[in-house]
Design a protein around this motif. Structure first.
Motif, PDB file in Angstrom:
ATOM      1  N   ALA A  88       0.863  -1.135   0.114  1.00 42.09           N
ATOM      2  CA  ALA A  88       0.094   0.120   0.095  1.00 42.09           C
ATOM      3  C   ALA A  88       0.812   1.230  -0.092  1.00 42.09           C
ATOM      4  N   LYS A  89       0.201   2.181  -0.727  1.00 42.03           N
ATOM      5  CA  LYS A  89       0.980   3.564  -0.690  1.00 42.03           C
ATOM      6  C   LYS A  89       0.623   4.366   0.270  1.00 42.03           C
ATOM      7  N   VAL A  90       1.092   4.846   1.394  1.00 37.95           N
ATOM      8  CA  VAL A  90       0.800   5.718   2.443  1.00 37.95           C
ATOM      9  C   VAL A  90       0.649   7.012   1.745  1.00 37.95           C
ATOM     10  N   GLU A  91      -0.325   7.623   1.858  1.00 38.72           N
ATOM     11  CA  GLU A  91      -0.667   9.067   1.316  1.00 38.72           C
ATOM     12  C   GLU A  91      -0.681  10.072   2.467  1.00 38.72           C
ATOM     13  N   ARG A  92      -0.932   9.649   3.621  1.00 37.78           N
ATOM     14  CA  ARG A  92      -0.932  10.593   4.852  1.00 37.78           C
ATOM     15  C   ARG A  92      -0.694   9.984   5.961  1.00 37.78           C
ATOM     16  N   ASP A  93      -0.261  10.774   6.941  1.00 32.96           N
ATOM     17  CA  ASP A  93      -0.149  10.195   8.428  1.00 32.96           C
ATOM     18  C   ASP A  93      -0.172  11.392   9.278  1.00 32.96           C
ATOM     19  N   TYR A  94      -0.490  10.949  10.695  1.00 32.78           N
ATOM     20  CA  TYR A  94      -0.414  12.057  11.846  1.00 32.78           C
ATOM     21  C   TYR A  94      -0.263  11.362  12.823  1.00 32.78           C
ATOM     22  N   GLU A  95       0.105  11.955  14.044  1.00 29.54           N
ATOM     23  CA  GLU A  95       0.488  11.277  15.164  1.00 29.54           C
ATOM     24  C   GLU A  95      -0.104  11.862  16.558  1.00 29.54           C
ATOM     25  N   PHE A  96      -0.019  11.333  17.677  1.00 28.36           N
ATOM     26  CA  PHE A  96      -0.330  11.965  18.899  1.00 28.36           C
ATOM     27  C   PHE A  96       0.566  11.528  19.844  1.00 28.36           C
ATOM     28  N   GLU A 104     -15.871  11.008  20.331  1.00 30.42           N
ATOM     29  CA  GLU A 104     -15.794  10.927  21.764  1.00 30.42           C
ATOM     30  C   GLU A 104     -14.835   9.923  22.084  1.00 30.42           C
ATOM     31  N   ALA A 105     -14.812   8.829  21.391  1.00 33.59           N
ATOM     32  CA  ALA A 105     -13.639   7.878  21.811  1.00 33.59           C
ATOM     33  C   ALA A 105     -12.400   8.339  21.383  1.00 33.59           C
ATOM     34  N   GLN A 106     -12.296   9.183  20.124  1.00 37.08           N
ATOM     35  CA  GLN A 106     -10.842   9.701  19.894  1.00 37.08           C
ATOM     36  C   GLN A 106     -10.482  10.574  20.852  1.00 37.08           C
ATOM     37  N   LYS A 107     -11.306  11.599  21.661  1.00 36.14           N
ATOM     38  CA  LYS A 107     -11.019  12.421  22.668  1.00 36.14           C
ATOM     39  C   LYS A 107     -10.516  11.512  23.720  1.00 36.14           C
ATOM     40  N   LEU A 108     -10.886  10.611  24.281  1.00 38.74           N
ATOM     41  CA  LEU A 108     -10.896   9.727  25.469  1.00 38.74           C
ATOM     42  C   LEU A 108      -9.358   8.884  25.068  1.00 38.74           C
ATOM     43  N   GLY A 109      -9.206   8.720  23.953  1.00 37.34           N
ATOM     44  CA  GLY A 109      -7.983   7.883  23.352  1.00 37.34           C
ATOM     45  C   GLY A 109      -7.084   8.953  23.864  1.00 37.34           C
ATOM     46  N   LYS A 110      -6.892  10.132  23.440  1.00 36.94           N
ATOM     47  CA  LYS A 110      -5.735  11.145  23.545  1.00 36.94           C
ATOM     48  C   LYS A 110      -5.760  11.410  25.258  1.00 36.94           C
ATOM     49  N   GLU A 111      -6.805  11.577  26.145  1.00 36.52           N
ATOM     50  CA  GLU A 111      -6.818  11.984  27.024  1.00 36.52           C
ATOM     51  C   GLU A 111      -6.673  10.769  28.288  1.00 36.52           C
ATOM     52  N   VAL A 112      -6.761   9.584  27.841  1.00 43.60           N
ATOM     53  CA  VAL A 112      -6.986   8.679  28.855  1.00 43.60           C
ATOM     54  C   VAL A 112      -6.106   7.359  28.366  1.00 43.60           C
ATOM     55  N   TRP A 113      -6.554   6.663  27.065  1.00 45.56           N
ATOM     56  CA  TRP A 113      -5.986   5.359  26.984  1.00 45.56           C
ATOM     57  C   TRP A 113      -4.516   5.521  26.204  1.00 45.56           C
ATOM     58  N   TYR A 114      -4.271   6.320  25.448  1.00 44.47           N
ATOM     59  CA  TYR A 114      -2.907   6.197  24.701  1.00 44.47           C
ATOM     60  C   TYR A 114      -1.850   7.047  25.141  1.00 44.47           C
ATOM     61  N   ARG A 115      -0.816   6.397  25.265  1.00 45.31           N
ATOM     62  CA  ARG A 115       0.439   7.426  25.384  1.00 45.31           C
ATOM     63  C   ARG A 115       0.848   7.916  24.129  1.00 45.31           C
ATOM     64  N   SER A 116       0.705   7.167  23.068  1.00 46.47           N
ATOM     65  CA  SER A 116       0.888   7.938  21.867  1.00 46.47           C
ATOM     66  C   SER A 116       0.333   7.004  20.700  1.00 46.47           C
ATOM     67  N   TYR A 117       0.144   7.644  19.576  1.00 46.71           N
ATOM     68  CA  TYR A 117      -0.024   6.702  18.528  1.00 46.71           C
ATOM     69  C   TYR A 117       0.204   7.371  17.309  1.00 46.71           C
ATOM     70  N   LYS A 118       0.136   6.700  16.215  1.00 48.18           N
ATOM     71  CA  LYS A 118       0.342   7.213  14.849  1.00 48.18           C
ATOM     72  C   LYS A 118      -0.511   6.574  13.737  1.00 48.18           C
ATOM     73  N   ILE A 119      -0.985   7.072  12.843  1.00 45.59           N
ATOM     74  CA  ILE A 119      -2.162   6.892  12.055  1.00 45.59           C
ATOM     75  C   ILE A 119      -1.509   7.100  10.686  1.00 45.59           C
ATOM     76  N   ARG A 120      -1.666   5.943   9.939  1.00 47.07           N
ATOM     77  CA  ARG A 120      -1.062   6.327   8.368  1.00 47.07           C
ATOM     78  C   ARG A 120      -2.378   5.595   7.567  1.00 47.07           C
ATOM     79  N   VAL A 121      -2.651   6.397   6.526  1.00 48.01           N
ATOM     80  CA  VAL A 121      -3.797   6.258   5.655  1.00 48.01           C
ATOM     81  C   VAL A 121      -3.099   5.940   4.222  1.00 48.01           C
TER      82      VAL A 121
END
Lengths: 108, 108
Positions: free
Chosen positions: A100-108, B82-99
């Motif tokens: 798969a070609k990654v088109e965008r990403d973001y992190e927290f 709402e789940a995303q908000k709680l994810g940042k505030e409570v459950w996740y130390r960090s995450y990365k999302i790639r589309v």
């Protein structure tokens, strides 16, 4: 396989992801040793950017690559070919590979 | 989250993958319950094709989608927000999302 960093340090998109999902046999049968060897090889592969891995019943390993060419070169690597053969014959009950070609990403 | 099938039953490419890599806190704090709720919601989302998930130190969940639009709609879903908000505030130390756009796949 264990990654040293929590997340792969990938550049700004676009880049490529190879999503490898697998069901292993329960026994090791040389798998751990081969994984280490493959990881050493991977690190020096041209275009390899990093990987992330986790396993429960299902194993997921995502490796990241600069481009398609670097993925095809790795697939054709002689030592990796041997590992792929053993993967089918010994270690994996089944697997699925998605390129798969990654088109965008973001992190927290 | 647990998948019922070992691999997500995805159609012929092209389709989309959202690779969600995360480090969780050790405590549950309502996470398991929310995961179930999100999975129920996911299943009826337009364009949702399936998902695969595994967690060790690192958690990897890959969800599959028909197109970008369906991913954006899910991201904007009120209960998911709402789940995303709680994810940042409570459950996740960090995450990365790639589309990523899946261009080819094969299996064994």
């Amino acid at each position: 396989m264990k990654q040293i960093e929590p997340f792969a340090k990938t550049p700004k998109p676009p880049y490529y992801a190879v999503i490898f999902t697998s069901i292993k046999i329960d026994e090791d049968k040389g798998y751990a040793k081969m994984s280490e060897k493959m990881l050493d090889l991977l690190k020096v592969q041209e275009g390899f950017l990093g990987f992330e891995s986790a396993r429960e019943e299902l194993g997921i390993t995502v490796s990241y690559w600069e481009n398609e060419e670097s993925i095809l070169k790795w697939k054709a690597n002689i030592e990796h070919q041997e590992a792929q053969k053993l993967g089918k014959e010994v270690w994996y009950r089944s697997y699925k590979i998605r390129v798969a070609k990654v088109e965008r990403d973001y992190e927290f």
